[in-house]
Write an enzyme that holds these catalytic residues in place. Sequence first.
Site, PDB file in Angstrom:
ATOM      1  N   HIS A 125      37.834  70.753  71.907  1.00  0.00           N
ATOM      2  CA  HIS A 125      37.277  69.859  72.925  1.00  0.00           C
ATOM      3  C   HIS A 125      38.153  69.815  74.174  1.00  0.00           C
ATOM      4  O   HIS A 125      37.918  68.982  75.051  1.00  0.00           O
ATOM      5  CB  HIS A 125      37.181  68.429  72.371  1.00  0.00           C
ATOM      6  CG  HIS A 125      36.303  68.278  71.168  1.00  0.00           C
ATOM      7  ND1 HIS A 125      35.060  68.847  71.078  1.00  0.00           N
ATOM      8  CD2 HIS A 125      36.484  67.586  70.005  1.00  0.00           C
ATOM      9  CE1 HIS A 125      34.518  68.523  69.910  1.00  0.00           C
ATOM     10  NE2 HIS A 125      35.359  67.770  69.243  1.00  0.00           N
TER      11      HIS A 125
ATOM     12  N   MET B  14      22.103  69.844  56.707  1.00  0.00           N
ATOM     13  CA  MET B  14      23.550  69.737  56.940  1.00  0.00           C
ATOM     14  C   MET B  14      24.083  68.391  56.466  1.00  0.00           C
ATOM     15  O   MET B  14      25.152  68.306  55.871  1.00  0.00           O
ATOM     16  CB  MET B  14      23.878  69.969  58.423  1.00  0.00           C
ATOM     17  CG  MET B  14      23.876  71.456  58.769  1.00  0.00           C
ATOM     18  SD  MET B  14      24.465  71.858  60.420  1.00  0.00           S
ATOM     19  CE  MET B  14      26.162  71.326  60.386  1.00  0.00           C
TER      20      MET B  14
ATOM     21  N   ARG C 223      25.427  68.291  75.908  1.00  0.00           N
ATOM     22  CA  ARG C 223      24.407  67.352  75.452  1.00  0.00           C
ATOM     23  C   ARG C 223      24.237  66.265  76.504  1.00  0.00           C
ATOM     24  O   ARG C 223      25.216  65.932  77.210  1.00  0.00           O
ATOM     25  CB  ARG C 223      24.856  66.707  74.129  1.00  0.00           C
ATOM     26  CG  ARG C 223      23.822  65.816  73.504  1.00  0.00           C
ATOM     27  CD  ARG C 223      24.357  65.165  72.230  1.00  0.00           C
ATOM     28  NE  ARG C 223      23.278  64.537  71.484  1.00  0.00           N
ATOM     29  CZ  ARG C 223      23.460  63.795  70.393  1.00  0.00           C
ATOM     30  NH1 ARG C 223      24.678  63.605  69.925  1.00  0.00           N
ATOM     31  NH2 ARG C 223      22.435  63.261  69.770  1.00  0.00           N
TER      32      ARG C 223
END
Length: 290
Positions: free
Chosen positions: A104, A231, A126
């Site tokens: 990140h 998931m 996003r």
Amino acid sequence: MSEIIKPEDKGGETISLLDLDGDYFPPDLQPDVIRDLMKFNFRPDDVIICSYPKTGCHWIWEITRMLLSDCTELDPTEKELCMMEWQSQDTLDPLPSPRVLNTHVLTRQMNPKLLNVRSKIVFMLRNAKDTAVSFYHHHLKLPEYEYKGSWADYLDLFLTGKVDYGSVFDYMRDWERFIEHHPDFPLIVMTYEDLKEDPVREIDRLSQFLNKRQDRDFLQKVADACSFKRMRDRKGHNWLTNGGETIFYRKGEVGDWKNWFTVAQNEHFDKVAQVKMASSCFRLKETIDL
Ligand code: A3P
């Protein structure tokens, strides 16, 4: 210099962060591991998922792993095992190629040799409002942040970048600049929203970027294996709250922010975003609904 800081939200609740030379990280990260990123040993066949937190990093990591391995079996391990600012290089160096790394951090926090090595980058974006809501739950659920604030009080922490990895807008601008300055660098921009809208189309785009060119039947299997439900069922138990709630697989939807933002909060968010992203010139804009 590194220290644990505890900025206050509007209601006086604090969030624990690691402050490393003015940049913020999760409080349980090791300063030395983060500093070592400047001499990280990239390989030409590495694929690096770069994303601000809560933008679907677990999802795209799993998809990328499946495409590279030509295998649609959902591995119970999580992407944290290949996270560059969390695992030491002694842990990451022995991993077999091709590695699917993830991080990140900002571009200036990475070893500049990356430009010569030219590992592939999958840059995930996003909608920043959904990211904010997702990050709020992340901060509430993970005990190391010691955060107990309300959504209304939290939002300003997010907007002013007093969260790990700093401001989402600064992050997007940083990567936008990298893309503009290195137009020939092997990098693909994926968005959470596109992946939700048409997973097979987007996974096909990624497969081509990775020089795999897999057939539609295989791409569909990858999309199915990496659906939110599959998931969550397979991997959701890896990280649980004390109450047994899954941490990384919360809702998995586009537009959940509408259930959280008041009209006033939405207007305030747009104003901040408009200033921070004013001259942003490409589709990063679309992801923040301006
Ligand atoms: P929500 O909190 O909105 O549900 P990251 O992996 O970067 O930490 O991002 C976490 C967000 O991605 C969470 O969003 C999580 O539910 C969502 N997510 C995880 N796996 C997903 C999947 N297979 N499909 C869609 N969304 C997924």
